[in-house]
Write a protein that holds these residues in place. Structure first.
Motif, PDB file in Angstrom:
ATOM      1  N   ARG A  23       0.841  -1.200   0.000  1.00  0.00           N
ATOM      2  CA  ARG A  23       0.000   0.000   0.000  1.00  0.00           C
ATOM      3  C   ARG A  23       0.880   1.255   0.000  1.00  0.00           C
ATOM      4  N   ARG A  24       1.897   1.234   0.839  1.00  0.00           N
ATOM      5  CA  ARG A  24       2.842   2.340   0.930  1.00  0.00           C
ATOM      6  C   ARG A  24       3.510   2.591  -0.430  1.00  0.00           C
ATOM      7  N   GLN A  25       3.959   1.507  -1.042  1.00  0.00           N
ATOM      8  CA  GLN A  25       4.619   1.618  -2.349  1.00  0.00           C
ATOM      9  C   GLN A  25       3.657   2.160  -3.395  1.00  0.00           C
ATOM     10  N   GLN A  26       2.422   1.704  -3.314  1.00  0.00           N
ATOM     11  CA  GLN A  26       1.417   2.146  -4.286  1.00  0.00           C
ATOM     12  C   GLN A  26       1.161   3.648  -4.133  1.00  0.00           C
ATOM     13  N   ILE A  27       1.060   4.094  -2.895  1.00  0.00           N
ATOM     14  CA  ILE A  27       0.840   5.516  -2.627  1.00  0.00           C
ATOM     15  C   ILE A  27       2.038   6.324  -3.125  1.00  0.00           C
ATOM     16  N   LEU A  28       3.235   5.845  -2.815  1.00  0.00           N
ATOM     17  CA  LEU A  28       4.442   6.556  -3.238  1.00  0.00           C
ATOM     18  C   LEU A  28       4.552   6.660  -4.750  1.00  0.00           C
ATOM     19  N   SER A  29       4.141   5.605  -5.460  1.00  0.00           N
ATOM     20  CA  SER A  29       4.285   5.637  -6.908  1.00  0.00           C
ATOM     21  C   SER A  29       3.147   6.405  -7.583  1.00  0.00           C
ATOM     22  N   THR A  30       2.016   6.559  -6.883  1.00  0.00           N
ATOM     23  CA  THR A  30       0.873   7.269  -7.476  1.00  0.00           C
ATOM     24  C   THR A  30       0.911   8.774  -7.186  1.00  0.00           C
ATOM     25  N   LEU A  31       1.533   9.165  -6.062  1.00  0.00           N
ATOM     26  CA  LEU A  31       1.533  10.570  -5.654  1.00  0.00           C
ATOM     27  C   LEU A  31       2.071  11.563  -6.699  1.00  0.00           C
ATOM     28  N   PRO A  32       3.205  11.265  -7.353  1.00  0.00           N
ATOM     29  CA  PRO A  32       3.717  12.258  -8.318  1.00  0.00           C
ATOM     30  C   PRO A  32       2.697  12.603  -9.403  1.00  0.00           C
ATOM     31  N   ALA A  33       1.996  11.584  -9.922  1.00  0.00           N
ATOM     32  CA  ALA A  33       0.992  11.837 -10.955  1.00  0.00           C
ATOM     33  C   ALA A  33      -0.195  12.594 -10.377  1.00  0.00           C
ATOM     34  N   ALA A  34      -0.531  12.279  -9.127  1.00  0.00           N
ATOM     35  CA  ALA A  34      -1.650  12.971  -8.471  1.00  0.00           C
ATOM     36  C   ALA A  34      -1.330  14.460  -8.335  1.00  0.00           C
ATOM     37  N   ILE A  35      -0.072  14.756  -8.040  1.00  0.00           N
ATOM     38  CA  ILE A  35       0.345  16.155  -7.928  1.00  0.00           C
ATOM     39  C   ILE A  35       0.303  16.813  -9.314  1.00  0.00           C
ATOM     40  N   ARG A  36       0.878  16.129 -10.309  1.00  0.00           N
ATOM     41  CA  ARG A  36       0.902  16.666 -11.678  1.00  0.00           C
ATOM     42  C   ARG A  36      -0.494  16.910 -12.227  1.00  0.00           C
ATOM     43  N   ASN A  37      -1.391  15.958 -12.001  1.00  0.00           N
ATOM     44  CA  ASN A  37      -2.738  16.050 -12.587  1.00  0.00           C
ATOM     45  C   ASN A  37      -3.736  16.766 -11.694  1.00  0.00           C
ATOM     46  N   ASN A  38      -3.245  17.217 -10.536  1.00  0.00           N
ATOM     47  CA  ASN A  38      -4.083  17.951  -9.601  1.00  0.00           C
ATOM     48  C   ASN A  38      -5.333  17.175  -9.170  1.00  0.00           C
ATOM     49  N   TYR A  39      -5.097  16.014  -8.590  1.00  0.00           N
ATOM     50  CA  TYR A  39      -6.196  15.242  -8.032  1.00  0.00           C
ATOM     51  C   TYR A  39      -6.485  15.622  -6.579  1.00  0.00           C
ATOM     52  N   PHE A  40      -5.897  16.745  -6.152  1.00  0.00           N
ATOM     53  CA  PHE A  40      -6.107  17.207  -4.783  1.00  0.00           C
ATOM     54  C   PHE A  40      -7.142  18.315  -4.747  1.00  0.00           C
ATOM     55  N   ALA A  61      -7.942  24.499   6.774  1.00  0.00           N
ATOM     56  CA  ALA A  61      -7.854  23.890   5.443  1.00  0.00           C
ATOM     57  C   ALA A  61      -7.385  22.451   5.602  1.00  0.00           C
ATOM     58  N   LEU A  62      -8.132  21.513   5.016  1.00  0.00           N
ATOM     59  CA  LEU A  62      -7.773  20.093   5.101  1.00  0.00           C
ATOM     60  C   LEU A  62      -7.710  19.496   3.701  1.00  0.00           C
ATOM     61  N   LEU A  63      -6.655  18.748   3.471  1.00  0.00           N
ATOM     62  CA  LEU A  63      -6.368  18.236   2.136  1.00  0.00           C
ATOM     63  C   LEU A  63      -7.169  16.967   1.835  1.00  0.00           C
ATOM     64  N   ARG A  64      -7.661  16.873   0.600  1.00  0.00           N
ATOM     65  CA  ARG A  64      -8.346  15.671   0.136  1.00  0.00           C
ATOM     66  C   ARG A  64      -7.708  15.206  -1.162  1.00  0.00           C
ATOM     67  N   TRP A  65      -7.523  13.886  -1.285  1.00  0.00           N
ATOM     68  CA  TRP A  65      -6.968  13.297  -2.510  1.00  0.00           C
ATOM     69  C   TRP A  65      -7.981  12.289  -3.036  1.00  0.00           C
ATOM     70  N   GLN A  66      -8.512  12.625  -4.192  1.00  0.00           N
ATOM     71  CA  GLN A  66      -9.432  11.711  -4.870  1.00  0.00           C
ATOM     72  C   GLN A  66      -8.749  11.257  -6.149  1.00  0.00           C
ATOM     73  N   ASP A  67      -8.318  10.017  -6.146  1.00  0.00           N
ATOM     74  CA  ASP A  67      -7.535   9.507  -7.268  1.00  0.00           C
ATOM     75  C   ASP A  67      -8.383   8.592  -8.147  1.00  0.00           C
ATOM     76  N   PRO A  68      -8.220   8.698  -9.488  1.00  0.00           N
ATOM     77  CA  PRO A  68      -9.025   7.839 -10.369  1.00  0.00           C
ATOM     78  C   PRO A  68      -8.748   6.347 -10.159  1.00  0.00           C
ATOM     79  N   VAL A  69      -7.539   6.012  -9.722  1.00  0.00           N
ATOM     80  CA  VAL A  69      -7.205   4.602  -9.513  1.00  0.00           C
ATOM     81  C   VAL A  69      -7.344   4.189  -8.051  1.00  0.00           C
ATOM     82  N   MET A  70      -6.790   4.990  -7.148  1.00  0.00           N
ATOM     83  CA  MET A  70      -6.753   4.639  -5.722  1.00  0.00           C
ATOM     84  C   MET A  70      -8.066   4.935  -5.006  1.00  0.00           C
TER      85      MET A  70
END
Ligand code: C2E
Ligand code: MG
Ligand code: MG
Ligand code: MG
Length: 278
Positions: A23-40, A61-70
């Motif tokens: 799960r940790r690895q998946q989050i780490l590998s998905t985060l850069p794209a989430a930042i680039r594509n602004n899924y926050f 202010a509280l952060l939310r991450w809605q990812d198309p895959v995760m």
């Protein structure tokens, strides 16, 4: 990748550790794209004073991450993981810019003197570019430091970190307020509380939840409020969910209450609608 542990003469396989690690690895590998594509996106949770939902002086202010895959990933899960990498810096600056932009755009529709609280991670607080970057962003969006409060946790605080102390002093001199978040959960050098430029103490939800469960729990909350007030700080209770907690905390002159009892974190558009009606 299966994680194995040496134990005696044989190795055994731990399914739980492997799952966590995956799960940790998946989050780490998905985060850069989430930042680039602004899924926050950000949601905001008002804090109320006097136990009255129309007395809103600040919002967190509280952060939310809605990812198309995760799917939806909680900040309680991904922030600590991002903190172990350089990604936290990108996320942190995205949050600051987003809040400043919101303030610039919606100021005229928000209550007067409303302050927005922003969570800062320990790494951000040590960032040597923090003050210059924030100064640049304030200018770019035409907002003032005094409109914001920065929330830091006990874990970020280390009197040995020159960079952290310098950043806090500089930001405080610029007009930013500081809140100590999740108070009571970390190791706290009570002496250091006096030497930091703090304005607010946020009592952790675990203490608020325990109100009414035992005499000791109630006394503990009383003692924390007393200590905060002795230090000249405003005290904010986190995670207020019941009328009983509101009555208890109000009797102790707790300055602000934050929790589902009054408001859940919401997109700014919904809150603006609400302020329009109030
Ligand atoms: P926090 O800063 O202590 O934020 C309070 C958390 O309590 C939030 O969880 C909020 O939604 C939740 N909460 C508020 N009222 C209640 C209530 O009545 N009951 C319950 N059960 N919970 C309540 P959230 O949004 O999931 O955030 C979790 C943590 O993630 C935050 O704790 C903070 O440490 C971190 N975080 C969130 N956004 C950011 C951010 O932009 N930057 C950084 N560095 N950390 C963030
Ligand atoms: Mg916080
Ligand atoms: Mg907290
Ligand atoms: Mg927390």
């Amino acid at each position: 990748s299966a994680k194995t542990h040496a134990r005696g003469n044989y190795r055994y396989y731990s399914p739980r550790l492997t799952k966590e690690n995956e799960r940790r690895q998946q989050i780490l590998s998905t985060l850069p794209a989430a930042i680039r594509n602004n899924y926050f996106r950000l949601v905001y949770q008002p804090r109320v004073s006097g136990g009255h939902p129309s007395h809103v002086h600040s919002m967190e202010a509280l952060l939310r991450w809605q990812d198309p895959v995760m799917g939806i990933v909680s900040p309680g899960e991904f922030i600590p993981i991002a903190e172990q990498t350089a990604l936290i810096s990108d996320i942190g600056y995205w949050v600051l810019e987003e809040v400043f932009a919101m303030m610039a755009h919606s100021q005229h529709q928000l209550p007067d003197n409303l302050s927005i609280s922003i969570n800062l991670s320990p790494k951000q607080l040590e960032d040597l570019h923090l003050v210059a970057t924030i100064t640049g962003l304030l200018g770019q969006y035409g907002v003032r430091a005094s409109q914001f409060e920065l929330e830091i946790t006990e874990y970020s605080i280390s009197s040995e970190s020159e960079a952290m102390m310098d950043n806090m002093r500089a930001l405080s001199n610029m007009g930013f307020k500081f809140a100590l978040d999740d108070f009571g959960t970390g190791y706290s050098n009570l002496g250091i509380l006096q030497s930091l430029p703090l304005n607010v103490l946020k009592v952790d939800i675990t203490f608020i939840r325990a109100i009414g469960t035992s005499i000791k729990s109630d006394e503990l909350v009383r003692a924390i409020l007393k200590m905060g007030h002795t230090l000249g700080l405003r005290v904010v209770a986190e995670g207020v969910e019941s009328a009983e907690q509101v009555v208890f905390l109000s009797a102790l002159d707790c300055e602000e209450l934050q929790g589902y009892y009054f408001f859940k974190p919401k997109p700014i558009e919904e809150l603006l609608e609400r302020f329009k009606r109030a």
